[in-house]
Write a protein that holds these residues in place. Structure first.
Motif, PDB file in Angstrom:
ATOM      1  N   ALA A  96      -1.393   6.029 -46.666  1.00 48.40           N
ATOM      2  CA  ALA A  96      -2.494   6.806 -46.075  1.00 48.40           C
ATOM      3  C   ALA A  96      -3.858   6.225 -46.447  1.00 48.40           C
ATOM      4  O   ALA A  96      -4.795   6.276 -45.653  1.00 48.40           O
ATOM      5  N   LYS A  97      -3.970   5.688 -47.646  1.00 48.34           N
ATOM      6  CA  LYS A  97      -5.246   5.113 -48.088  1.00 48.34           C
ATOM      7  C   LYS A  97      -5.555   3.793 -47.385  1.00 48.34           C
ATOM      8  O   LYS A  97      -6.701   3.336 -47.388  1.00 48.34           O
ATOM      9  N   SER A  98      -4.520   3.185 -46.780  1.00 47.97           N
ATOM     10  CA  SER A  98      -4.720   1.888 -46.131  1.00 47.97           C
ATOM     11  C   SER A  98      -5.191   2.026 -44.684  1.00 47.97           C
ATOM     12  O   SER A  98      -5.502   1.033 -44.034  1.00 47.97           O
ATOM     13  N   LYS A  99      -5.236   3.264 -44.160  1.00 48.73           N
ATOM     14  CA  LYS A  99      -5.617   3.507 -42.766  1.00 48.73           C
ATOM     15  C   LYS A  99      -6.613   4.663 -42.680  1.00 48.73           C
ATOM     16  O   LYS A  99      -6.853   5.367 -43.658  1.00 48.73           O
ATOM     17  N   LYS A 100      -7.159   4.868 -41.494  1.00 44.90           N
ATOM     18  CA  LYS A 100      -7.905   6.100 -41.223  1.00 44.90           C
ATOM     19  C   LYS A 100      -6.847   7.158 -40.904  1.00 44.90           C
ATOM     20  O   LYS A 100      -6.235   7.131 -39.842  1.00 44.90           O
ATOM     21  N   THR A 101      -6.632   8.045 -41.848  1.00 42.48           N
ATOM     22  CA  THR A 101      -5.473   8.934 -41.764  1.00 42.48           C
ATOM     23  C   THR A 101      -5.841  10.360 -41.394  1.00 42.48           C
ATOM     24  O   THR A 101      -6.823  10.920 -41.896  1.00 42.48           O
ATOM     25  N   ILE A 102      -5.029  10.932 -40.517  1.00 45.31           N
ATOM     26  CA  ILE A 102      -5.087  12.359 -40.195  1.00 45.31           C
ATOM     27  C   ILE A 102      -3.855  12.983 -40.836  1.00 45.31           C
ATOM     28  O   ILE A 102      -2.729  12.649 -40.474  1.00 45.31           O
ATOM     29  N   ALA A 103      -4.059  13.859 -41.812  1.00 43.58           N
ATOM     30  CA  ALA A 103      -2.947  14.499 -42.511  1.00 43.58           C
ATOM     31  C   ALA A 103      -2.784  15.923 -41.996  1.00 43.58           C
ATOM     32  O   ALA A 103      -3.713  16.731 -42.069  1.00 43.58           O
ATOM     33  N   VAL A 104      -1.616  16.222 -41.480  1.00 47.67           N
ATOM     34  CA  VAL A 104      -1.326  17.530 -40.901  1.00 47.67           C
ATOM     35  C   VAL A 104      -0.558  18.363 -41.928  1.00 47.67           C
ATOM     36  O   VAL A 104       0.533  17.990 -42.352  1.00 47.67           O
ATOM     37  N   ALA A 105      -1.147  19.491 -42.331  1.00 43.36           N
ATOM     38  CA  ALA A 105      -0.550  20.340 -43.363  1.00 43.36           C
ATOM     39  C   ALA A 105      -0.346  21.758 -42.843  1.00 43.36           C
ATOM     40  O   ALA A 105      -0.880  22.143 -41.807  1.00 43.36           O
ATOM     41  N   GLY A 106       0.408  22.555 -43.613  1.00 40.06           N
ATOM     42  CA  GLY A 106       0.702  23.935 -43.238  1.00 40.06           C
ATOM     43  C   GLY A 106       2.176  24.223 -43.413  1.00 40.06           C
ATOM     44  O   GLY A 106       3.001  23.304 -43.474  1.00 40.06           O
ATOM     45  N   THR A 107       2.521  25.488 -43.482  1.00 39.33           N
ATOM     46  CA  THR A 107       3.922  25.839 -43.706  1.00 39.33           C
ATOM     47  C   THR A 107       4.762  25.795 -42.434  1.00 39.33           C
ATOM     48  O   THR A 107       5.979  25.794 -42.508  1.00 39.33           O
ATOM     49  N   SER A 108       4.136  25.761 -41.275  1.00 41.11           N
ATOM     50  CA  SER A 108       4.877  25.686 -40.010  1.00 41.11           C
ATOM     51  C   SER A 108       4.142  24.794 -39.014  1.00 41.11           C
ATOM     52  O   SER A 108       2.910  24.792 -38.975  1.00 41.11           O
ATOM     53  N   GLY A 109       4.913  24.037 -38.223  1.00 39.41           N
ATOM     54  CA  GLY A 109       4.341  23.322 -37.089  1.00 39.41           C
ATOM     55  C   GLY A 109       3.850  21.912 -37.337  1.00 39.41           C
ATOM     56  O   GLY A 109       3.286  21.290 -36.429  1.00 39.41           O
ATOM     57  N   LYS A 110       4.065  21.378 -38.535  1.00 39.02           N
ATOM     58  CA  LYS A 110       3.517  20.048 -38.852  1.00 39.02           C
ATOM     59  C   LYS A 110       4.059  18.958 -37.929  1.00 39.02           C
ATOM     60  O   LYS A 110       3.300  18.150 -37.399  1.00 39.02           O
ATOM     61  N   SER A 111       5.382  18.939 -37.758  1.00 37.75           N
ATOM     62  CA  SER A 111       5.989  17.865 -36.956  1.00 37.75           C
ATOM     63  C   SER A 111       5.576  17.956 -35.487  1.00 37.75           C
ATOM     64  O   SER A 111       5.248  16.946 -34.856  1.00 37.75           O
ATOM     65  N   THR A 112       5.566  19.179 -34.955  1.00 39.57           N
ATOM     66  CA  THR A 112       5.190  19.360 -33.551  1.00 39.57           C
ATOM     67  C   THR A 112       3.737  18.969 -33.306  1.00 39.57           C
ATOM     68  O   THR A 112       3.427  18.246 -32.350  1.00 39.57           O
ATOM     69  N   THR A 113       2.839  19.439 -34.159  1.00 38.02           N
ATOM     70  CA  THR A 113       1.419  19.121 -33.997  1.00 38.02           C
ATOM     71  C   THR A 113       1.178  17.626 -34.150  1.00 38.02           C
ATOM     72  O   THR A 113       0.404  17.030 -33.386  1.00 38.02           O
ATOM     73  N   SER A 114       1.843  17.005 -35.116  1.00 42.54           N
ATOM     74  CA  SER A 114       1.702  15.554 -35.307  1.00 42.54           C
ATOM     75  C   SER A 114       2.145  14.803 -34.059  1.00 42.54           C
ATOM     76  O   SER A 114       1.488  13.844 -33.632  1.00 42.54           O
ATOM     77  N   ALA A 115       3.255  15.251 -33.467  1.00 45.27           N
ATOM     78  CA  ALA A 115       3.775  14.591 -32.268  1.00 45.27           C
ATOM     79  C   ALA A 115       2.821  14.758 -31.083  1.00 45.27           C
ATOM     80  O   ALA A 115       2.581  13.815 -30.322  1.00 45.27           O
TER      81      ALA A 115
ATOM     82  N   VAL B 242       4.395   2.141 -35.259  1.00 45.95           N
ATOM     83  CA  VAL B 242       3.260   1.355 -35.760  1.00 45.95           C
ATOM     84  C   VAL B 242       2.417   0.906 -34.581  1.00 45.95           C
ATOM     85  O   VAL B 242       2.889   0.205 -33.692  1.00 45.95           O
ATOM     86  N   GLY B 243       1.156   1.356 -34.557  1.00 44.20           N
ATOM     87  CA  GLY B 243       0.227   0.957 -33.504  1.00 44.20           C
ATOM     88  C   GLY B 243      -0.830   0.011 -34.037  1.00 44.20           C
ATOM     89  O   GLY B 243      -1.005  -0.123 -35.252  1.00 44.20           O
ATOM     90  N   LYS B 244      -1.564  -0.617 -33.144  1.00 43.33           N
ATOM     91  CA  LYS B 244      -2.597  -1.584 -33.542  1.00 43.33           C
ATOM     92  C   LYS B 244      -3.924  -0.908 -33.887  1.00 43.33           C
ATOM     93  O   LYS B 244      -4.834  -1.552 -34.401  1.00 43.33           O
ATOM     94  N   GLY B 245      -4.024   0.390 -33.590  1.00 42.06           N
ATOM     95  CA  GLY B 245      -5.287   1.084 -33.804  1.00 42.06           C
ATOM     96  C   GLY B 245      -5.540   1.477 -35.256  1.00 42.06           C
ATOM     97  O   GLY B 245      -4.714   1.227 -36.145  1.00 42.06           O
ATOM     98  N   ASP B 246      -6.691   2.126 -35.474  1.00 43.99           N
ATOM     99  CA  ASP B 246      -7.111   2.489 -36.828  1.00 43.99           C
ATOM    100  C   ASP B 246      -6.431   3.744 -37.363  1.00 43.99           C
ATOM    101  O   ASP B 246      -6.308   3.916 -38.571  1.00 43.99           O
ATOM    102  N   TRP B 247      -6.005   4.634 -36.454  1.00 47.78           N
ATOM    103  CA  TRP B 247      -5.556   5.961 -36.884  1.00 47.78           C
ATOM    104  C   TRP B 247      -4.070   6.023 -37.229  1.00 47.78           C
ATOM    105  O   TRP B 247      -3.230   5.500 -36.508  1.00 47.78           O
ATOM    106  N   LEU B 248      -3.776   6.700 -38.340  1.00 53.05           N
ATOM    107  CA  LEU B 248      -2.412   6.993 -38.760  1.00 53.05           C
ATOM    108  C   LEU B 248      -2.265   8.504 -38.912  1.00 53.05           C
ATOM    109  O   LEU B 248      -3.104   9.154 -39.552  1.00 53.05           O
ATOM    110  N   ILE B 249      -1.223   9.066 -38.328  1.00 51.53           N
ATOM    111  CA  ILE B 249      -0.948  10.504 -38.432  1.00 51.53           C
ATOM    112  C   ILE B 249       0.234  10.693 -39.392  1.00 51.53           C
ATOM    113  O   ILE B 249       1.287  10.083 -39.214  1.00 51.53           O
ATOM    114  N   ILE B 250       0.042  11.539 -40.396  1.00 45.25           N
ATOM    115  CA  ILE B 250       1.129  11.840 -41.340  1.00 45.25           C
ATOM    116  C   ILE B 250       1.254  13.352 -41.514  1.00 45.25           C
ATOM    117  O   ILE B 250       0.350  14.111 -41.186  1.00 45.25           O
ATOM    118  N   GLU B 251       2.390  13.764 -42.047  1.00 46.34           N
ATOM    119  CA  GLU B 251       2.582  15.164 -42.430  1.00 46.34           C
ATOM    120  C   GLU B 251       2.373  15.281 -43.935  1.00 46.34           C
ATOM    121  O   GLU B 251       2.935  14.501 -44.704  1.00 46.34           O
TER     122      GLU B 251
END
Length: 458
Positions: free
Chosen positions: A110-129, A164-173
């Motif tokens: 996550a530190k190696s990219k511009k990261t969007i971290a999706v948190a919460g007790t429900s819905g992380k995988s769906t929202t990330s997708a 893995v995309g060529k862009g700057d953004w990485l999405i994680i849970e």
């Protein structure tokens, strides 16, 4: 000392077939690492689909016998489920190879990219997708490390939980269940909700507060979830459902069959999905995407094509007039939301649930009873089979039947069928052309096949 992802070249994953581990393994292979791993589910001369998919990505797979760990191995990755007594961990220690947990490695990535971290007790995988799909369609070429397979990627023959995309953004849970959410320092932190799940509310608030403070540029929360709202940094960047305080407010929600629509800031949205929770997840993804420059119209066009993720309200089909839906729901709020989302589809929802773990079921007993009882209509039914036991030293002092008896005491239609293989025969008389059969459960790797076999036997 391993401090960033440039400090190793040949990582070895113990438990590489796990959904969280396989996602990181594929990502690292995709950025040029020489990845290998083992898993207790790999057996000699026995086909394993996950093993084949990993090998197709160039990841070398071994039996969990130590043969894959060599002098070339410069990092060992373990999940929280891997104990120090595992032979491969002992071998790694003897060879002096650094050992880190999956969450530590994900934090490094996550530190190696511009990261969007999706948190919460429900819905992380769906929202990330959903967010991944929007950024992809916006031409931003994002990367993703997910806790579930995206249908759009699975169709390519892959596991589907990493790209893995060529862009700057990485999405994680960012997972709160093991406390690892505090390790991430994302560019954007997104908090979907806070509900009792693996831990007490006070501990969750503490963890998510640290996550908030670690988020660099933006911290976005759900204004429609009371506890998440308490951590809001700026309501104008937040999202909500019929909530005028939120800068991104979904309203005029309608569901017709397996199709829903809503409006957000003057833009109309349509999706092939069900339930209010799907709208909240979509609105969260839109809030992030729009604030990094994606037009709402592009968001709408993208979500209209969104294909969903593995075992999240996955429609198995319709047989004898009965729609059968497979869902990963496993905590009280998720189970209730899943049942509620199915109610517009039919006059009667017949829900089956397999709780996972004796400790979690004991911890959440009252919450399960309250949430499920409150959402069941007069015609609806809840069925449960015995708790899934994953091994270890659990105290088996609770049964799914205890929950069923509690729900029955509230005047609801609730039934216990100890062996899930007997469920179909028991439930057939409850099903008709005006009903939906909803199958819920998590953590049990055999659930997918069980649900498919049940549908085929209906």
């Amino acid at each position: 000392m391993i401090q960033n992802i440039s400090d190793f070249k040949n990582p070895f994953f113990i438990g590489v077939a796990g959904v969280g581990m396989s996602a990181i393994a594929q990502y690292l292979q995709g950025i040029g690492k020489n990845v290998s791993g083992s898993d207790r589910y790999f057996h000699p001369n026995e086909y394993n689909k996950t093993k084949e998919q990993l090998e197709n990505e160039g990841i070398k797979c071994f039996l969990q016998d130590g043969s894959g760990i060599t002098s070339e191995t410069d990092l060992i990755v373990v999940s929280t489920a891997i104990e120090d007594t595992v032979y491969e961990v002992k071998k790694a220690k003897e060879l002096g190879i650094p050992i880190i947990k999956r969450s530590q490695l994900l934090a490094m990535i996550a530190k190696s990219k511009k990261t969007i971290a999706v948190a919460g007790t429900s819905g992380k995988s769906t929202t990330s997708a959903m967010l991944f799909q929007i950024l992809l369609d916006a031409g931003l070429e994002p990367s993703i490390i997910s806790g579930a397979g995206l249908t759009s990627i699975i169709k390519q023959g892959k596991i589907g939980n990493a790209a893995v995309g060529k862009g700057d953004w990485l999405i994680i849970e960012a997972d709160e269940s093991d406390g690892s959410v505090v390790q991430y320092e994302p560019e954007i932190g997104l908090l979907l909700n806070i509900d009792k799940d693996h831990q007490e509310i006070e501990e969750l608030i503490h963890l998510f507060t640290i996550f908030k403070n670690n988020s660099k540029s933006l911290f976005i929360v759900n204004q429609s979830n009371i506890l998440a709202k308490s951590l809001s940094a700026n309501a104008k960047v937040d999202f909500g459902f019929e909530n005028n305080e939120a800068g991104f407010n979904a309203k005029n929600f309608k569901q017709e069959g397996f199709h829903l629509s809503f409006e957000l800031n003057g833009q109309s949205f349509e999706m092939n999905a069900i339930g209010q929770h799907s709208v909240e997840n979509a609105t969260a993804a839109i809030a992030v995407a729009n604030q990094i420059g994606v037009d709402l119209k592009i968001c709408a066009e993208s979500l209209s094509k969104y294909e969903g993720i593995y075992r999240r309200h996955q429609i198995l089909g319709q047989k004898n007039g009965v729609w059968v839906i497979d869902d990963y729901a496993h905590n009280p709020v998720k189970c209730a939301a899943s049942i509620k989302a199915c109610q517009p589809l039919a006059e009667k929802v017949v829900a089956w649930f397999q709780p996972h773990g004796y400790g979690p079921t004991r911890f959440l007993r009252k919450d399960f009873v309250e949430e499920i009882s409150n959402v069941l209509r007069e015609n609806d039914e809840i069925w449960m089979s015995e708790i899934f036991y994953a091994g270890g030293t659990a105290v088996k002092d609770i049964s799914a039947n205890d929950l069923i008896k509690d729900i029955q005491a509230k005047g609801k239609k609730a039934f216990f069928v100890e062996d899930r293989n007997d469920f179909l025969n028991e439930v057939k008389s409850s099903l008709s052309s005006s009903s939906v059969l909803l199958l819920m459960g998590a953590r049990d790797p055999s659930l997918e096949e069980f649900c498919k076999e049940l549908f085929n036997s209906l």
